[in-house]
Design a protein around this motif. Sequence first.
Motif, PDB file in Angstrom:
ATOM      1  N   LEU A   1      99.544  41.908  27.954  1.00 17.22           N
ATOM      2  CA  LEU A   1      98.264  42.462  27.527  1.00 17.22           C
ATOM      3  C   LEU A   1      98.378  43.117  26.154  1.00 17.22           C
ATOM      4  O   LEU A   1      97.474  42.975  25.314  1.00 17.22           O
ATOM      5  CB  LEU A   1      97.744  43.470  28.552  1.00 17.22           C
ATOM      6  N   ILE A   2      99.472  43.810  25.899  1.00 17.91           N
ATOM      7  CA  ILE A   2      99.650  44.425  24.589  1.00 17.91           C
ATOM      8  C   ILE A   2      99.799  43.348  23.521  1.00 17.91           C
ATOM      9  O   ILE A   2      99.276  43.480  22.398  1.00 17.91           O
ATOM     10  CB  ILE A   2     100.838  45.405  24.609  1.00 17.91           C
ATOM     11  N   ALA A   3     100.460  42.246  23.855  1.00 16.36           N
ATOM     12  CA  ALA A   3     100.564  41.124  22.919  1.00 16.36           C
ATOM     13  C   ALA A   3      99.181  40.586  22.574  1.00 16.36           C
ATOM     14  O   ALA A   3      98.883  40.305  21.397  1.00 16.36           O
ATOM     15  CB  ALA A   3     101.424  40.017  23.521  1.00 16.36           C
TER      16      ALA A   3
ATOM     17  N   MET B   1      93.464  50.640  20.371  1.00 13.68           N
ATOM     18  CA  MET B   1      94.062  51.165  19.146  1.00 13.68           C
ATOM     19  C   MET B   1      94.971  50.111  18.501  1.00 13.68           C
ATOM     20  O   MET B   1      94.955  49.914  17.283  1.00 13.68           O
ATOM     21  CB  MET B   1      94.858  52.430  19.449  1.00 13.68           C
ATOM     22  N   LEU B   2      95.757  49.403  19.324  1.00 14.68           N
ATOM     23  CA  LEU B   2      96.623  48.360  18.798  1.00 14.68           C
ATOM     24  C   LEU B   2      95.804  47.198  18.236  1.00 14.68           C
ATOM     25  O   LEU B   2      96.178  46.593  17.235  1.00 14.68           O
ATOM     26  CB  LEU B   2      97.572  47.867  19.891  1.00 14.68           C
ATOM     27  N   THR B   3      94.692  46.893  18.883  1.00 15.36           N
ATOM     28  CA  THR B   3      93.816  45.842  18.371  1.00 15.36           C
ATOM     29  C   THR B   3      93.265  46.230  17.006  1.00 15.36           C
ATOM     30  O   THR B   3      93.279  45.423  16.058  1.00 15.36           O
ATOM     31  CB  THR B   3      92.652  45.588  19.354  1.00 15.36           C
ATOM     32  N   LEU B   4      92.796  47.452  16.887  1.00 16.75           N
ATOM     33  CA  LEU B   4      92.222  47.922  15.619  1.00 16.75           C
ATOM     34  C   LEU B   4      93.285  47.974  14.522  1.00 16.75           C
ATOM     35  O   LEU B   4      93.027  47.598  13.373  1.00 16.75           O
ATOM     36  CB  LEU B   4      91.590  49.301  15.816  1.00 16.75           C
ATOM     37  N   LEU B   5      94.491  48.435  14.870  1.00 15.30           N
ATOM     38  CA  LEU B   5      95.569  48.472  13.886  1.00 15.30           C
ATOM     39  C   LEU B   5      95.933  47.072  13.408  1.00 15.30           C
ATOM     40  O   LEU B   5      96.110  46.831  12.212  1.00 15.30           O
ATOM     41  CB  LEU B   5      96.800  49.145  14.489  1.00 15.30           C
ATOM     42  N   SER B   6      96.031  46.142  14.338  1.00 15.08           N
ATOM     43  CA  SER B   6      96.425  44.781  13.984  1.00 15.08           C
ATOM     44  C   SER B   6      95.374  44.095  13.115  1.00 15.08           C
ATOM     45  O   SER B   6      95.713  43.213  12.316  1.00 15.08           O
ATOM     46  CB  SER B   6      96.673  43.952  15.252  1.00 15.08           C
ATOM     47  N   ALA B   7      94.131  44.508  13.253  1.00 16.84           N
ATOM     48  CA  ALA B   7      93.079  43.935  12.408  1.00 16.84           C
ATOM     49  C   ALA B   7      93.279  44.277  10.940  1.00 16.84           C
ATOM     50  O   ALA B   7      92.750  43.589  10.056  1.00 16.84           O
ATOM     51  CB  ALA B   7      91.709  44.426  12.875  1.00 16.84           C
ATOM     52  N   HIS B   8      94.053  45.308  10.658  1.00  9.06           N
ATOM     53  CA  HIS B   8      94.292  45.716   9.274  1.00  9.06           C
ATOM     54  C   HIS B   8      95.271  44.793   8.551  1.00  9.06           C
ATOM     55  O   HIS B   8      95.509  44.974   7.356  1.00  9.06           O
ATOM     56  CB  HIS B   8      94.771  47.168   9.226  1.00  9.06           C
TER      57      HIS B   8
ATOM     58  N   LEU C   1      83.862  40.886  14.928  1.00  2.00           N
ATOM     59  CA  LEU C   1      84.332  40.627  16.291  1.00  2.00           C
ATOM     60  C   LEU C   1      85.557  41.454  16.679  1.00  2.00           C
ATOM     61  O   LEU C   1      86.044  41.350  17.805  1.00  2.00           O
ATOM     62  CB  LEU C   1      84.637  39.138  16.473  1.00  2.00           C
ATOM     63  N   VAL C   2      86.037  42.296  15.783  1.00  6.09           N
ATOM     64  CA  VAL C   2      87.238  43.092  16.078  1.00  6.09           C
ATOM     65  C   VAL C   2      86.963  44.095  17.199  1.00  6.09           C
ATOM     66  O   VAL C   2      87.712  44.170  18.186  1.00  6.09           O
ATOM     67  CB  VAL C   2      87.751  43.823  14.819  1.00  6.09           C
ATOM     68  N   VAL C   3      85.903  44.876  17.085  1.00  2.42           N
ATOM     69  CA  VAL C   3      85.600  45.883  18.112  1.00  2.42           C
ATOM     70  C   VAL C   3      85.285  45.235  19.458  1.00  2.42           C
ATOM     71  O   VAL C   3      85.807  45.671  20.494  1.00  2.42           O
ATOM     72  CB  VAL C   3      84.469  46.817  17.642  1.00  2.42           C
ATOM     73  N   PRO C   4      84.439  44.177  19.505  1.00  2.09           N
ATOM     74  CA  PRO C   4      84.220  43.533  20.811  1.00  2.09           C
ATOM     75  C   PRO C   4      85.503  42.994  21.442  1.00  2.09           C
ATOM     76  O   PRO C   4      85.662  43.045  22.665  1.00  2.09           O
ATOM     77  CB  PRO C   4      83.246  42.393  20.482  1.00  2.09           C
ATOM     78  N   SER C   5      86.421  42.498  20.620  1.00  4.10           N
ATOM     79  CA  SER C   5      87.680  41.994  21.182  1.00  4.10           C
ATOM     80  C   SER C   5      88.509  43.139  21.764  1.00  4.10           C
ATOM     81  O   SER C   5      89.155  42.986  22.808  1.00  4.10           O
ATOM     82  CB  SER C   5      88.479  41.228  20.121  1.00  4.10           C
ATOM     83  N   ALA C   6      88.484  44.290  21.110  1.00  4.81           N
ATOM     84  CA  ALA C   6      89.177  45.464  21.646  1.00  4.81           C
ATOM     85  C   ALA C   6      88.547  45.907  22.962  1.00  4.81           C
ATOM     86  O   ALA C   6      89.238  46.320  23.900  1.00  4.81           O
ATOM     87  CB  ALA C   6      89.134  46.604  20.623  1.00  4.81           C
ATOM     88  N   LEU C   7      87.229  45.800  23.040  1.00  5.79           N
ATOM     89  CA  LEU C   7      86.502  46.178  24.252  1.00  5.79           C
ATOM     90  C   LEU C   7      86.890  45.272  25.424  1.00  5.79           C
ATOM     91  O   LEU C   7      87.103  45.756  26.547  1.00  5.79           O
ATOM     92  CB  LEU C   7      85.000  46.083  23.979  1.00  5.79           C
ATOM     93  N   VAL C   8      87.013  43.979  25.174  1.00  5.17           N
ATOM     94  CA  VAL C   8      87.415  43.032  26.219  1.00  5.17           C
ATOM     95  C   VAL C   8      88.743  43.449  26.846  1.00  5.17           C
ATOM     96  O   VAL C   8      88.904  43.464  28.074  1.00  5.17           O
ATOM     97  CB  VAL C   8      87.547  41.605  25.631  1.00  5.17           C
TER      98      VAL C   8
END
Length: 324
Positions: free
Chosen positions: A177-179, A54-61, A69-76
């Motif tokens: 990890l959150i960073a 969720m934080l990855t997706l939010l930061s992409a905004h 590559l946003v979703v694959p990076s969140a998956l990693v």
Amino acid sequence: MGLEFADSELEAAVLAGLDTVEAELHSAVASADPFVTEAARHLVEAGGKRVRPMLTLLSAHFGDPAAPLVVPSALVLELTHLATLYHDDVMDEAAVRRGAPSANSRWTNTVAILTGDYLFAKAASIAAELGTEAVRIQAETFARLVQGQIRETVGPREGVDPIEHHLDVHRDKTGSLIATCCRFGAMFGGADEKVTNTVTQFGEVFGIAFQLSDDLLDIASESVYSGKVPGTDLREGIATLPVLYALEGPDNRLRQLLAQGPLTDDAEHAEALGLLRHSPGMARARATLDEYVSEARRLLGELPDVPARQALASMCDFVSARMG
């Protein structure tokens, strides 16, 4: 995590992204061996808040959230997080995780450890598709996670301040990890370097703040409705921040109780919990939490004023307010 969406378009985009991550998670952990698949899917199917993707997706905004590559990076990063949970449960001898039997209790410690290793390998494989920089960052994050766990297991060395040691453990075990979640979102969303660096710093500070709020919540909560049974860490002898401050405090009786380690006697546990709730140590720990939340908010103030920034700010509000 107290996330609130003031913008309906942002909410729809993030929820759609989380649905995609969820589907990809189930696919990513599949193996030609049915038992490996079952073990690897065990915690995926147990649920969870999916805070890290969720934080990855939010930061992409802060860039282009639809970048490929946003979703694959969140998956990693969610796979990396799940892998650590398998290992944590072995080290903690946990019987339950997310309301289900832990992998180590359902099978064996060996199966749990190897399943965690399998998930780390899957995360690394997907990271390789994101490029060499992503592989480097994920590896450095993994190293910090392990370092934090070792620090927590070994405890502070002679001459090291236990409070600084405790904060460093939170910084490595949670903040790192959150960073990286925030960093990957901004980076793969194409945000500029300054924004990416700032949101990465925010993620680390916010991660520490969230863990500190857990420290306090273990003492302050009056019921299980908070998600924590009051005094669990105290009963297990885990020296959280309020305890560390209290051990330096003026209350001789409280110091005597806390110095015993695990408080398994119900009467002594109740006495220590009551004293700790109203101790200067608790007040100092709350002040430390407020410092980290304030720093997280300051960093957010340096980011572009977009709905994602407001959503992240709501999470800061939650971390501060969950203490009542």
